[in-house]
Design an enzyme around this catalytic site. Sequence first.
Site, PDB file in Angstrom:
ATOM      1  N   PRO A 130       0.803  -1.226   0.000  1.00 63.20           N
ATOM      2  CA  PRO A 130       0.000   0.000   0.000  1.00 63.20           C
ATOM      3  C   PRO A 130       0.837   1.278   0.000  1.00 63.20           C
ATOM      4  O   PRO A 130       0.436   2.289  -0.584  1.00 63.20           O
ATOM      5  CB  PRO A 130      -0.826  -0.123   1.287  1.00 63.20           C
ATOM      6  CG  PRO A 130      -0.957  -1.602   1.505  1.00 63.20           C
ATOM      7  CD  PRO A 130       0.344  -2.179   1.042  1.00 63.20           C
ATOM      8  N   SER A 134       5.825   2.469  -6.725  1.00 63.87           N
ATOM      9  CA  SER A 134       6.986   2.849  -7.536  1.00 63.87           C
ATOM     10  C   SER A 134       8.252   2.963  -6.701  1.00 63.87           C
ATOM     11  O   SER A 134       9.358   2.986  -7.248  1.00 63.87           O
ATOM     12  CB  SER A 134       6.713   4.185  -8.243  1.00 63.87           C
ATOM     13  OG  SER A 134       5.683   4.041  -9.203  1.00 63.87           O
ATOM     14  N   SER A 160      -0.632 -10.028  -9.248  1.00 63.63           N
ATOM     15  CA  SER A 160      -1.224 -10.751 -10.373  1.00 63.63           C
ATOM     16  C   SER A 160      -1.196 -12.255 -10.138  1.00 63.63           C
ATOM     17  O   SER A 160      -0.214 -12.797  -9.633  1.00 63.63           O
ATOM     18  CB  SER A 160      -0.471 -10.424 -11.672  1.00 63.63           C
ATOM     19  OG  SER A 160      -0.548  -9.056 -11.984  1.00 63.63           O
ATOM     20  N   GLN A 282      -8.210  10.609 -46.100  1.00 61.09           N
ATOM     21  CA  GLN A 282      -6.846  10.825 -45.635  1.00 61.09           C
ATOM     22  C   GLN A 282      -6.737  10.799 -44.105  1.00 61.09           C
ATOM     23  O   GLN A 282      -5.735  10.312 -43.557  1.00 61.09           O
ATOM     24  CB  GLN A 282      -6.319  12.157 -46.172  1.00 61.09           C
ATOM     25  CG  GLN A 282      -4.830  12.370 -45.941  1.00 61.09           C
ATOM     26  CD  GLN A 282      -4.339  13.678 -46.518  1.00 61.09           C
ATOM     27  OE1 GLN A 282      -4.657  14.737 -45.980  1.00 61.09           O
ATOM     28  NE2 GLN A 282      -3.596  13.615 -47.615  1.00 61.09           N
ATOM     29  N   GLU A 366       4.424  -3.173 -13.805  1.00 61.24           N
ATOM     30  CA  GLU A 366       5.793  -3.521 -14.218  1.00 61.24           C
ATOM     31  C   GLU A 366       6.639  -2.258 -14.406  1.00 61.24           C
ATOM     32  O   GLU A 366       7.557  -2.221 -15.214  1.00 61.24           O
ATOM     33  CB  GLU A 366       5.762  -4.343 -15.515  1.00 61.24           C
ATOM     34  CG  GLU A 366       6.976  -5.258 -15.692  1.00 61.24           C
ATOM     35  CD  GLU A 366       6.996  -6.399 -14.692  1.00 61.24           C
ATOM     36  OE1 GLU A 366       8.034  -6.591 -14.039  1.00 61.24           O
ATOM     37  OE2 GLU A 366       5.974  -7.092 -14.556  1.00 61.24           O
ATOM     38  N   THR A 368       5.796   2.120 -13.985  1.00 61.41           N
ATOM     39  CA  THR A 368       5.031   3.108 -14.746  1.00 61.41           C
ATOM     40  C   THR A 368       5.888   3.753 -15.831  1.00 61.41           C
ATOM     41  O   THR A 368       7.121   3.686 -15.807  1.00 61.41           O
ATOM     42  CB  THR A 368       4.509   4.225 -13.820  1.00 61.41           C
ATOM     43  OG1 THR A 368       5.642   4.936 -13.280  1.00 61.41           O
ATOM     44  CG2 THR A 368       3.672   3.660 -12.679  1.00 61.41           C
ATOM     45  N   SER A 369       5.223   4.420 -16.759  1.00 65.54           N
ATOM     46  CA  SER A 369       5.959   5.141 -17.799  1.00 65.54           C
ATOM     47  C   SER A 369       6.879   6.190 -17.183  1.00 65.54           C
ATOM     48  O   SER A 369       7.986   6.438 -17.682  1.00 65.54           O
ATOM     49  CB  SER A 369       4.979   5.810 -18.771  1.00 65.54           C
ATOM     50  OG  SER A 369       4.311   4.849 -19.555  1.00 65.54           O
TER      51      SER A 369
END
Length: 382
Positions: A130, A134, A160, A282, A366, A368-369
């Site tokens: 919790p 990160s 997971s 287009q 896995e 974050t960006s």
Amino acid sequence: MDFELTEEQRIIQETAARFARQELEPVAAELDETKNREILKKNLKKLAELGFNGLAVDPEYGGTGAGAVAFSLAMTELGRACASTTVTVSVTNMVAEVIQAVGTEEQKRKYIPPLCDGTFYAGAFGLTEPNAGSDPAAMRTTAVLDGDTWVLNGRKIFISSAEYAGLFVVWAVTDKEAPKGKGISAFLVEPDFPGFTVGKDERKMGQVGSSTNELILEDCRVPRENLLGELNQGFKIAVTELAGGRIGIGSMALGIGLAAMDFATQYAKERIQFDVPIIQHQAIQWMIADNYTRLEAARLLLLKAAYLKDRKKPYMKEASMAKLFATEAANKACYDAMQILGGYGYTKDFPLERFYRDVRVTTIYEGTSEIQRLIIARHYMQ
């Protein structure tokens, strides 16, 4: 540089693509709607029998031994059909690889074969807490040695596959006095160990066919020999050995993005507006061209990272670049694919709605960006 796949890699890619079409795609929507774990477990067992649970694991321990490039190719093809199944397979591969990398010979022979052959439906990682997402070094779960057992106490979240995993790699603080991140160790935990409980399944936006659970450790007793790697060196395992997981998630995201664009492109050839198929406009052509270009660039980044990993060269920066770019590109592809379908894309009658939900989390888990950008930037700051 040789861009040709080996015969083994090509066979694995083709086998994954065929399995995705024949076994995963027909039940993906039902799994998403019902969360029927039996559907998931049935296909996980089949994938294990085909050798997809240990693609980069030495055959001596029951793996395929095909390497990281083959792993990336397989995750992309499976990701085209069912993200819930693919993420489970990706994590299971990484659990087996981490044990192979830092485990004792006894641990390798005891735990890797059942991960690879499907005796365990899945493997899982118990890292996130919790107050430690990160920033995993901030974890509060503790492990204290008591005779021949380690006693673990704490909570893990967003784990997971926890409902059906046969083995967990769990991290805990083993030296409270050590500097932050220096006193953490990793443990191999079986779900029937005393004091180990799998908590609630999270209600998620996407990838609902796979479970995401809380883990509760209350005086959980783990045999002394189940310490994974060196004492107080667990944080190093988390930040180095798990980098390969970024290749898996990036590859899965690529598969979702490709599936979305393939569906939208075919739709655009058939949908008539202003008296012509909309692919003749287009605006639609540019969306198709830009997204396929980004996805192809993502594929190359992923394969480069996998190539370096296979050759045991440093690949952390490349894995972060690949994961960052692939997941962001896949999110954009799903967004634009839904836009091409218009209102139909927003309905559950078409798979775009599921792709859109499934792909969103790939920029979050896995790493974050934002964390990937930090990793990349720090490389160039040295």
